[in-house]
Design a protein around this motif. Sequence first.
Motif, PDB file in Angstrom:
ATOM      1  N   GLY A 100      12.579   3.215 -42.220  1.00  0.00           N
ATOM      2  CA  GLY A 100      12.213   4.279 -41.363  1.00  0.00           C
ATOM      3  C   GLY A 100      11.285   5.479 -41.639  1.00  0.00           C
ATOM      4  N   THR A 101      10.334   4.193 -40.959  1.00  0.00           N
ATOM      5  CA  THR A 101       8.890   5.052 -40.452  1.00  0.00           C
ATOM      6  C   THR A 101       8.468   5.258 -39.284  1.00  0.00           C
TER       7      THR A 101
ATOM      8  N   PRO B 272       9.136  10.174 -41.574  1.00  0.00           N
ATOM      9  CA  PRO B 272       9.731  11.713 -40.070  1.00  0.00           C
ATOM     10  C   PRO B 272      11.588  12.068 -41.299  1.00  0.00           C
ATOM     11  N   ASP B 273      11.203  12.946 -40.560  1.00  0.00           N
ATOM     12  CA  ASP B 273      12.660  13.644 -40.744  1.00  0.00           C
ATOM     13  C   ASP B 273      13.635  12.935 -39.932  1.00  0.00           C
ATOM     14  N   GLY B 274      15.360  12.952 -40.370  1.00  0.00           N
ATOM     15  CA  GLY B 274      16.142  12.177 -39.065  1.00  0.00           C
ATOM     16  C   GLY B 274      16.589  11.143 -39.103  1.00  0.00           C
ATOM     17  N   PHE B 275      16.246  10.836 -40.091  1.00  0.00           N
ATOM     18  CA  PHE B 275      16.916   8.991 -40.683  1.00  0.00           C
ATOM     19  C   PHE B 275      18.010  10.025 -41.731  1.00  0.00           C
TER      20      PHE B 275
ATOM     21  N   TRP C  42      14.400  12.586 -48.271  1.00  0.00           N
ATOM     22  CA  TRP C  42      14.015  12.360 -49.185  1.00  0.00           C
ATOM     23  C   TRP C  42      15.195  12.933 -50.423  1.00  0.00           C
ATOM     24  N   GLU C  43      16.020  13.391 -50.063  1.00  0.00           N
ATOM     25  CA  GLU C  43      17.233  14.269 -49.613  1.00  0.00           C
ATOM     26  C   GLU C  43      17.857  12.735 -50.918  1.00  0.00           C
ATOM     27  N   THR C  44      17.577  11.758 -50.204  1.00  0.00           N
ATOM     28  CA  THR C  44      18.148  10.984 -50.759  1.00  0.00           C
ATOM     29  C   THR C  44      17.002   9.358 -52.087  1.00  0.00           C
TER      30      THR C  44
ATOM     31  N   ALA D 146      12.205   6.861 -32.142  1.00  0.00           N
ATOM     32  CA  ALA D 146      11.880   7.078 -30.326  1.00  0.00           C
ATOM     33  C   ALA D 146      11.153   8.275 -30.060  1.00  0.00           C
ATOM     34  N   ARG D 147      11.985   9.143 -30.501  1.00  0.00           N
ATOM     35  CA  ARG D 147      11.780  10.608 -30.547  1.00  0.00           C
ATOM     36  C   ARG D 147      10.380  10.967 -31.600  1.00  0.00           C
ATOM     37  N   VAL D 148      10.783  10.421 -32.303  1.00  0.00           N
ATOM     38  CA  VAL D 148       8.873  10.759 -33.377  1.00  0.00           C
ATOM     39  C   VAL D 148       7.581  10.084 -32.751  1.00  0.00           C
TER      40      VAL D 148
END
Length: 460
Positions: free
Chosen positions: A64-65, A72-75, A80-82, A437-439
């Motif tokens: 997820g990098t 990045p956020d969105g995964f 960070w919450e996990t 891809a958006r990142v």
Amino acid sequence: MSDEHGAGEQLEELREMVRDGRIDTVIVALTDMQGRLMGKRVQAQAFLNGVVDHGIHFCTYLLGTDMEMNTPDGFALMNWETGYGDWIGREVWETTRVLPWLDSTALVLCDAVDDAGEEIPVSPRTMLKRQVAKATGLGYVVKAGTEFEFYVLRDTFEDMHEKGYVDLDRVGYYNEDYHLLQATKLEPLYRQIRNQMTAARIPIEFSKGEAAPSQHEVNIRYDNVLESADRSVIFKHGAKEIAWLNGYGLTFMAKPYADWTGSSGHLHISLWGADGEKALFHEAGAEPYGMSRVMRWFMGGMMALQRELALFIAPNVNSYKRYAVASWAPVNVVWGRDNRTTGFRIVGQGAGLHIENRFPGGDMNAYLAYAAEVGAGLYGIEHKIEPPAEFKGNGYTATGCDRMPRALYEAIELLEQSKAAVEIFGQDVVDHYLNAARVERDTYDAAVHPWDRERYLERG
């Protein structure tokens, strides 16, 4: 290590090589979204004492990098919450290889699994395994082979970094396509790549100069598609290592400069019967060219979904700059018999009849590219999708056909709308790769390039 050994024999042979001192380092590696090998080097005795039975732990963020290893956020699966915990790399023993270019070192690929032993669905290797399993369930064996193009640079990776990746120095100075003399200047390196890869169970059949100075092509022998993808990711990693050890840089980047010929990663694909012995793409007397219905439908699916699944074969901003008219990279989704201007080139005779997909670039992640093409081909068979008529002539001039996306943002929009992609991969996987891809798109859009300053600083 022999190709003929199964998983148990490969592990036992590795144990013996560790015990008698031939191997002192074992690399355990998985492939990330970008197609890079990530993992750990394990001291050989520690490997035998613990890793063999328990695998290796690695941080979930490796799937997820972005390219810079940012988080990045969105995964949904890692954030960070996990707490960015661990997954386990479960060794795939039949992938074990001794690496001749690194002293006393072996490599083992692994699958990413959770604590319950379930494979992580967004892992590239698992995505391909799922398509292979689907093919098996339908009674098919998928065979495939990869050819890669790349540039060798006089600059090392460190030199390029110091120079800011400008004014890169190629070894050659004229188009060396098939040129034996020009290729001889780097033959000591190419010979090492051919022979050391083959010794590492990545059998190289041919290498040749390509259509630009210092550009070269290597053909890897075909096999079952998962094995071919394994070979592809190890080849890209190993070729860079061998080049660096010899004082060169080597890149699979799709389009390093606008005036350089792009580097391809062509995929050669065919279907066989469940025993792997009967070729299913050829049917005597069938038209055109002996193509069976299975072959037509498989190619029909690939062609119908090529735009929608473009993100999985052309994952980077730079990937789309390779699709240029009269550049040896295709732009239009058309097919032809032995026609290098078309995106799909039909080659071979009899049992050797197969499809060459010319759209992927050297920057592809082979697991994702093969997963997309196998998934699309099986979709074509299931839905009995006939391909359009053969295009004869210059494929760059074709009209009334699909064209590959012109940029990453267009590929994102197409995948966002694709119901077939969700049917093939699942919504969770599609969402994961859309976020990646958006990142990449947003990072590029926020950057200011030398082109911007040259064009606008004075005159804007």
